[in-house]
Design a protein around this motif. Structure first.
Motif, mmCIF file in Angstrom:
data_model
loop_
_atom_site.group_PDB
_atom_site.id
_atom_site.type_symbol
_atom_site.label_atom_id
_atom_site.label_comp_id
_atom_site.label_asym_id
_atom_site.label_seq_id
_atom_site.Cartn_x
_atom_site.Cartn_y
_atom_site.Cartn_z
ATOM 1 N N UNK A 533 10.262 29.219 10.603
ATOM 2 C CA UNK A 533 11.173 28.820 9.539
ATOM 3 C C UNK A 533 10.572 28.956 8.156
ATOM 4 N N UNK A 534 9.269 29.244 8.075
ATOM 5 C CA UNK A 534 8.593 29.327 6.778
ATOM 6 C C UNK A 534 7.942 30.695 6.571
ATOM 7 N N UNK A 535 7.068 31.104 7.485
ATOM 8 C CA UNK A 535 6.366 32.371 7.332
ATOM 9 C C UNK A 535 6.228 33.036 8.692
ATOM 10 N N UNK A 536 6.529 34.367 8.716
ATOM 11 C CA UNK A 536 6.480 35.093 9.984
ATOM 12 C C UNK A 536 5.044 35.291 10.458
ATOM 13 N N UNK A 537 4.105 35.554 9.542
ATOM 14 C CA UNK A 537 2.729 35.830 9.940
ATOM 15 C C UNK A 537 2.100 34.731 10.770
ATOM 16 N N UNK A 538 2.055 33.480 10.273
ATOM 17 C CA UNK A 538 1.501 32.393 11.100
ATOM 18 C C UNK A 538 2.262 32.184 12.407
ATOM 19 N N UNK A 539 3.589 32.427 12.398
ATOM 20 C CA UNK A 539 4.363 32.272 13.626
ATOM 21 C C UNK A 539 3.915 33.286 14.672
#
Length: 570
Positions: A533-539
């Motif tokens: 919901x915030x950043x694709x990279x860390x997900x």
């Protein structure tokens, strides 16, 4: 005295185990589901059918929610069948190096967390995803498939095409070669022999695969949530939104209608499954052909071109999303390889506030919940496997009741646990609450133990009954015969079932996201969703950590008994 007491306990251990299993099921499954049904007809202490009526008479609910849910499930089923049948043909009719490994890989989607698959598809089909990078490099216009029904259907095909292939391959391998040879000797062409002899024997298996796919995609939650959002909400996503808004009566009414539909579809599946099992194996299976024959004809060349084209589609649909997730986790905003996303996880772990999702607690919780699920689901699954392989009056009812968790979605179980045990109930004047880790483990165990049963029961059923009879004649109790004779012989199934239970717990998202709301009981799949919901990279970095854990479970399943497992026992 102590020896006598121990002997009596041993003599009744199986009965006690059955009673304990039934009690756990009543407390953590049937009671929560009943709570949902009660919430649908009891509002503010008054009995009313208004919530159900509002659902059943609303065009929004019937058309926009249930209608769209059925529509996307139908499209997903068609796509899964079209993608799975060529795979079944390839596995059943051809011999090639790595065939058994490829067949084992058809079980991989069963243990892969759906939220992780969703992240892979976001990394593939997003505006800055792998697909657009390839299209841009080729000078072609880019596309944005996120929040479209096409992305949902393709992701569902990723999950369920292997199920169709697995079921149909088994049926194809049971076709009697003598019947095909007889048709050919009477003048039938290969196409005519396939249409008149082979296809009728495949249709029940295709129907089973299609029915199961429709059930699973009808109740799909994390894939639709990640790839469709609330603008393409299915009934599961809408129930989740109602829970978030504390509209429990509305959520319960939707859950009741959905569960009724799912139970009806599961009943149809069980009927088809029973008929297929009753058909038995063919007397002589058809011989497999070499994938690369020595002689080359026009027809053979066309077949091989088709196989290569299918392999490219498989690579795009099945390998592409997982590879995209790994690549995105290692790619910076400006391109180039980097470990920044993994460093972000480490930084969040060290400096994150208590209300923020940190990776280490998510990993610890997932592993602890997985172990807790094993401790509950493994003995429950073994007990139910023993019961369902014995002949007694009411065995079919026990089997159906024990497999009921497969037909009820995790969202419904999570809602029931939340409204019942988590909020607390009065028992003889004492308020009983089950919260945090215990509630999550209860939900995971309910969803996991049927897979233990489905791995162990076929092996127990194939054992020679004379082995147990010999042990009993030598004075062994029923439990002693089970522990000393039967379980060692089915150890591979037990280990595979345990790996399934652990993997399902690690990847479970539906009930966990409901029960972990506002608490510290979040797991790796929940952390992936919250990072998304915030950043694709860390997900994607968190998704890769989840991939590493679930891959280990798959290796154990494939090593010790992958051929026996799968959704619905395939």
């Amino acid at each position: 005295m102590l020896r006598t007491a121990f002997s009596r306990l041993e003599a009744h251990a199986l009965t006690l185990g059955t009673a304990a299993t039934a009690l756990v099921l009543v407390v953590v499954f049937y009671y929560p589901v009943a709570t949902v049904f009660v919430d649908a007809v009891v509002v503010d202490g008054q009995v009313t059918i208004a919530p159900l009526v509002s659902v059943l008479t609303s065009r929004f609910y019937l058309v926009d929610i249930f209608g769209f849910t059925a529509y996307q499930a139908l499209l997903s089923t068609i796509a899964s069948v079209l993608l799975g049948l060529p795979g079944a043909w390839l596995l059943a009719r051809f011999e090639f190096p790595g065939r058994e490994t490829l067949r084992s890989l058809t079980i991989l989607p069963f243990v892969m967390p759906s939220i992780m698959v969703a992240i892979g598809f976001v990394a593939t089909f997003g505006r800055n995803g792998t697909l657009n990078a390839v299209l841009g490099a080729l000078g072609l216009p880019t596309v944005d498939l996120l929040f479209t029904i096409e992305a949902i259907v393709i992701a569902h095909a990723f999950y369920n095409a292997p199920l169709v292939a697995r079921v149909t391959t088994a049926a194809w391998e049971s076709v009697d070669a003598s019947a095909v040879e007889t048709a050919r000797s009477l003048g039938a062409s290969p196409v005519r022999a396939f249409r008149d002899v082979v296809l009728p024997q495949l249709l029940p298996a295709i129907a089973i695969g299609a029915t199961l796919t429709f059930v699973f995609t009808f109740a799909s939650f994390p894939i639709v949530l990640a790839l469709g959002g609330f603008q393409l909400a299915t009934v599961e996503v809408f129930i989740y939104s109602r829970i978030q808004n504390l509209a429990y009566a509305e959520a319960a009414a939707l859950a009741v209608v959905e569960t009724t539909i799912s139970l009806g579809l599961t009943y149809l599946y069980l009927r088809y499954e029973g008929r297929q099992r009753a058909s038995g194996q063919g007397a002589r299976p058809q011989p497999r052909r070499s994938l690369w024959p020595e002689s080359t004809s026009v027809r053979s060349l066309g077949t091989r071109i088709g196989i290569v084209a299918y392999a490219l589609v498989v690579l795009a649909v099945f390998v592409g999303p997982i590879a995209s997730m790994v690549l995105t986790s290692l790619t910076g905003p400006q391109g180039g390889l980097t470990l920044d996303h993994y460093l972000f996880l480490l930084e969040r772990q060290q400096t994150g506030a208590s209300y923020q999702v940190r990776p280490l607690p998510a990993i610890e919780n997932s592993l602890l919940f997985g172990v807790g699920t094993l401790l509950v689901a493994l003995p429950m699954g073994v007990v139910m496997a023993v019961l369902t392989t014995r002949q007694f009056r009411g065995r079919a009812i026990v089997d159906a009741l024990s497999m009921a968790p497969l037909a009820v979605s995790g969202i419904v179980v999570g809602l029931g646990l939340l409204r019942g045990l988590v909020f607390g109930i009065e028992v003889f004047g004492t308020r009983v609450q089950v919260t945090g880790a215990l509630a999550v483990v209860a939900a995971h165990a309910v969803g996991a133990y049927p897979f233990v049963t489905r791995n162990v029961a076929p092996l127990l059923g194939n054992l020679d009954p004379r082995l147990v009879e010999s042990a009993r004649s030598l004075g062994a109790s029923r439990v002693r015969a089970l522990v000393d004779i039967e379980l060692p012989l089915v150890a591979a199934g037990v280990v595979a079932g345990a790996a399934f239970a652990f993997a399902i717990s690690i990847g479970e998202f539906d009930s966990t996201v409901v029960l972990a709301e506002g608490s510290a009981s979040y797991t790796m799949p929940v952390a992936v969703e919250r990072y998304l919901g915030r950043r694709l990279g860390p997900a994607t970095a968190m998704g890769c950590v989840l991939l590493a854990v679930t891959s280990l479970s798959f290796v154990i399943i494939e090593r010790f008994g992958g051929r026996y497992g799968g959704r619905g026992g395939f």
